[in-house]
Design an enzyme around this catalytic site. Structure first.
Site, PDB file in Angstrom:
ATOM      1  N   ARG A  59      -9.672  10.498  -8.727  1.00  0.00           N
ATOM      2  CA  ARG A  59     -10.554   9.392  -9.140  1.00  0.00           C
ATOM      3  C   ARG A  59     -11.855   9.861  -9.784  1.00  0.00           C
ATOM      4  O   ARG A  59     -12.220   9.423 -10.877  1.00  0.00           O
ATOM      5  CB  ARG A  59     -10.935   8.515  -7.929  1.00  0.00           C
ATOM      6  CG  ARG A  59      -9.998   7.400  -7.626  1.00  0.00           C
ATOM      7  CD  ARG A  59     -10.028   7.130  -6.137  1.00  0.00           C
ATOM      8  NE  ARG A  59      -9.482   8.306  -5.489  1.00  0.00           N
ATOM      9  CZ  ARG A  59      -8.191   8.463  -5.230  1.00  0.00           C
ATOM     10  NH1 ARG A  59      -7.366   7.493  -5.486  1.00  0.00           N
ATOM     11  NH2 ARG A  59      -7.733   9.573  -4.690  1.00  0.00           N
ATOM     12  N   THR A  60     -12.583  10.721  -9.066  1.00  0.00           N
ATOM     13  CA  THR A  60     -13.914  11.102  -9.568  1.00  0.00           C
ATOM     14  C   THR A  60     -13.779  11.821 -10.905  1.00  0.00           C
ATOM     15  O   THR A  60     -14.451  11.489 -11.880  1.00  0.00           O
ATOM     16  CB  THR A  60     -14.633  11.984  -8.529  1.00  0.00           C
ATOM     17  OG1 THR A  60     -14.628  11.298  -7.278  1.00  0.00           O
ATOM     18  CG2 THR A  60     -16.065  12.272  -8.944  1.00  0.00           C
ATOM     19  N   LYS A  87     -12.648  36.186 -11.700  1.00  0.00           N
ATOM     20  CA  LYS A  87     -13.087  37.583 -11.794  1.00  0.00           C
ATOM     21  C   LYS A  87     -14.306  37.798 -10.925  1.00  0.00           C
ATOM     22  O   LYS A  87     -15.016  38.796 -11.060  1.00  0.00           O
ATOM     23  CB  LYS A  87     -13.439  37.925 -13.246  1.00  0.00           C
ATOM     24  CG  LYS A  87     -12.309  37.738 -14.235  1.00  0.00           C
ATOM     25  CD  LYS A  87     -12.809  38.071 -15.648  1.00  0.00           C
ATOM     26  CE  LYS A  87     -11.801  37.696 -16.707  1.00  0.00           C
ATOM     27  NZ  LYS A  87     -12.405  37.727 -18.047  1.00  0.00           N
ATOM     28  N   ARG A 109     -18.088  19.336  -8.955  1.00  0.00           N
ATOM     29  CA  ARG A 109     -17.678  19.165  -7.545  1.00  0.00           C
ATOM     30  C   ARG A 109     -17.434  20.551  -6.990  1.00  0.00           C
ATOM     31  O   ARG A 109     -16.709  21.350  -7.590  1.00  0.00           O
ATOM     32  CB  ARG A 109     -16.421  18.313  -7.438  1.00  0.00           C
ATOM     33  CG  ARG A 109     -15.812  18.359  -6.043  1.00  0.00           C
ATOM     34  CD  ARG A 109     -14.696  17.385  -5.847  1.00  0.00           C
ATOM     35  NE  ARG A 109     -15.191  16.018  -5.804  1.00  0.00           N
ATOM     36  CZ  ARG A 109     -14.428  14.971  -5.486  1.00  0.00           C
ATOM     37  NH1 ARG A 109     -13.158  15.140  -5.183  1.00  0.00           N
ATOM     38  NH2 ARG A 109     -14.957  13.762  -5.469  1.00  0.00           N
ATOM     39  N   HIS A 139     -22.320  12.470  -2.211  1.00  0.00           N
ATOM     40  CA  HIS A 139     -21.412  12.045  -3.278  1.00  0.00           C
ATOM     41  C   HIS A 139     -22.061  10.841  -3.969  1.00  0.00           C
ATOM     42  O   HIS A 139     -21.653   9.698  -3.780  1.00  0.00           O
ATOM     43  CB  HIS A 139     -20.064  11.672  -2.655  1.00  0.00           C
ATOM     44  CG  HIS A 139     -18.924  11.576  -3.606  1.00  0.00           C
ATOM     45  ND1 HIS A 139     -19.091  11.471  -4.977  1.00  0.00           N
ATOM     46  CD2 HIS A 139     -17.576  11.559  -3.394  1.00  0.00           C
ATOM     47  CE1 HIS A 139     -17.900  11.391  -5.553  1.00  0.00           C
ATOM     48  NE2 HIS A 139     -16.971  11.446  -4.616  1.00  0.00           N
TER      49      HIS A 139
END
Ligand code: NCD
Length: 317
Positions: A59-60, A87, A109, A139
């Protein structure tokens, strides 16, 4: 900050408490306007936006992308699994790179709480940071879409009885929402097993049993049980959880006719909520997802207002 021309301008959006109530309501109202007009840009704008998801998201991630494309920004996808993070490159150096190559906004995120602090403190990183969720921290874009959904329904927050139920201690959604909902005048209840309820919630509302308050609630906000953050610590019985804390049919019928059910999703159907109640008349779970696009358009708009103002100020120097 509200600009001289009345537009909201934000350099970054990383937590909720840094926003004033006026700024929150400007974002919600701007999102409602986008929902009404549903614009979709016909030509590309100058700015680049990168979506950098170091944790899974449907969703986000995808609603940010739809919001970016609706507004006409150039979207740069970033795949953590094929980036130089493999890396050993740090998040800081990754975002420094994004800034150096001309990315205006990084939507991030990341599993680390407050990962954004060193990014927004850096004098070299010029990109704006939008937090798409930090560990068990915050959030903000989810909070804003939740606020929009509640505001659409009731037209205010003052005196609403709102219960947040579930995996409180691991939930960034609970943290952002409790801060803002309390500040906007809602009365909060927390419903959770004792081990998921900590002292930090006491400042915002009462720890209660679902069955003791269900008839009084205006909003029942359910949270997902976040198995990925439990690290196998405790035995978990889905059936037991559903019986004590879940929204069953019996409890659904006891909710007021005007009450609404929310859940940030993904939903564990049959655990937090009985399967067919996800799409029931009192549920706003699908509407929340739709509202997510418009709220994210409003966020990007506020960020670009800030950046455009900066550009003008530089030019006029
Ligand atoms: C939430 C999240 O990632 O914090 N989901 C979302 O963004 N819609 C809640 C969750 O994962 O349970």
């Amino acid at each position: 900050m509200i600009n001289q021309d009345g537009k909201l301008a934000l350099q970054h959006l990383v937590t909720m408490e840094t926003l004033s109530n006026e700024e929150v309501m400007a974002l919600v109202e701007n999102a409602q306007e986008y929902k009404k007009t549903n614009p979709s840009a016909q030509s590309l704008k100058e700015e680049f936006v990168a979506n950098m998801f170091f944790e899974s998201s449907t969703r986000t991630h995808k609603s940010f992308e739809v919001a970016e494309r609706r507004l006409g920004y150039k979207v740069v996808d970033f795949d953590a699994s094929t980036s130089s993070v493999n890396k050993g490159e740090t998040l800081y150096d990754t975002v420094l790179t994004m800034s150096a190559i001309g990315i205006d906004v990084c939507v991030i995120r990341h599993p680390q709480d407050s990962y954004y602090e060193e990014l927004i403190a850096s004098p070299t990183i010029k990109s704006s940071i939008v937090n798409g969720g930090d560990g068990s921290g915050q959030h903000p874009s989810q909070c804003l879409l939740d606020l929009m959904t509640i505001y659409e329904e009731f037209g205010h927050f003052d005196g609403l009885k709102i219960a947040i139920a579930g995996d409180l201690s691991h939930s960034r959604v609970a943290k952002s929402n409790m801060i803002m909902l309390k500040r906007l005048g809602a009365e909060l209840y927390f419903i959770a097993p004792d081990e998921w309820h900590t002292d930090e919630f006491d400042e915002y509302g009462k720890h209660v049993q679902l069955d003791d308050v269900i008839e009084e609630l205006d909003v029942l906000m359910l949270l997902r049980v976040q198995h990925e953050r439990h690290h196998g610590s405790e035995e978990f019985s889905e059936a037991k959880y559903n019986k004590e804390f879940g929204l069953t049919h019996e409890r659904y019928d006891r909710l007021k006719d005007t009450a609404i059910i929310m859940h940030p999703a993904p939903v564990n159907r049959g655990v937090e909520i009985d399967d067919d109640l996800v799409e029931s008349p009192k549920s706003r779970i699908v509407e929340q997802m739709t509202n997510g696009v418009y709220v994210r358009m409003a966020i990007l708009d506020a960020i670009m207002n800030y950046r455009n103002q900066q550009k003008l100020d530089e030019e006029n120097k």
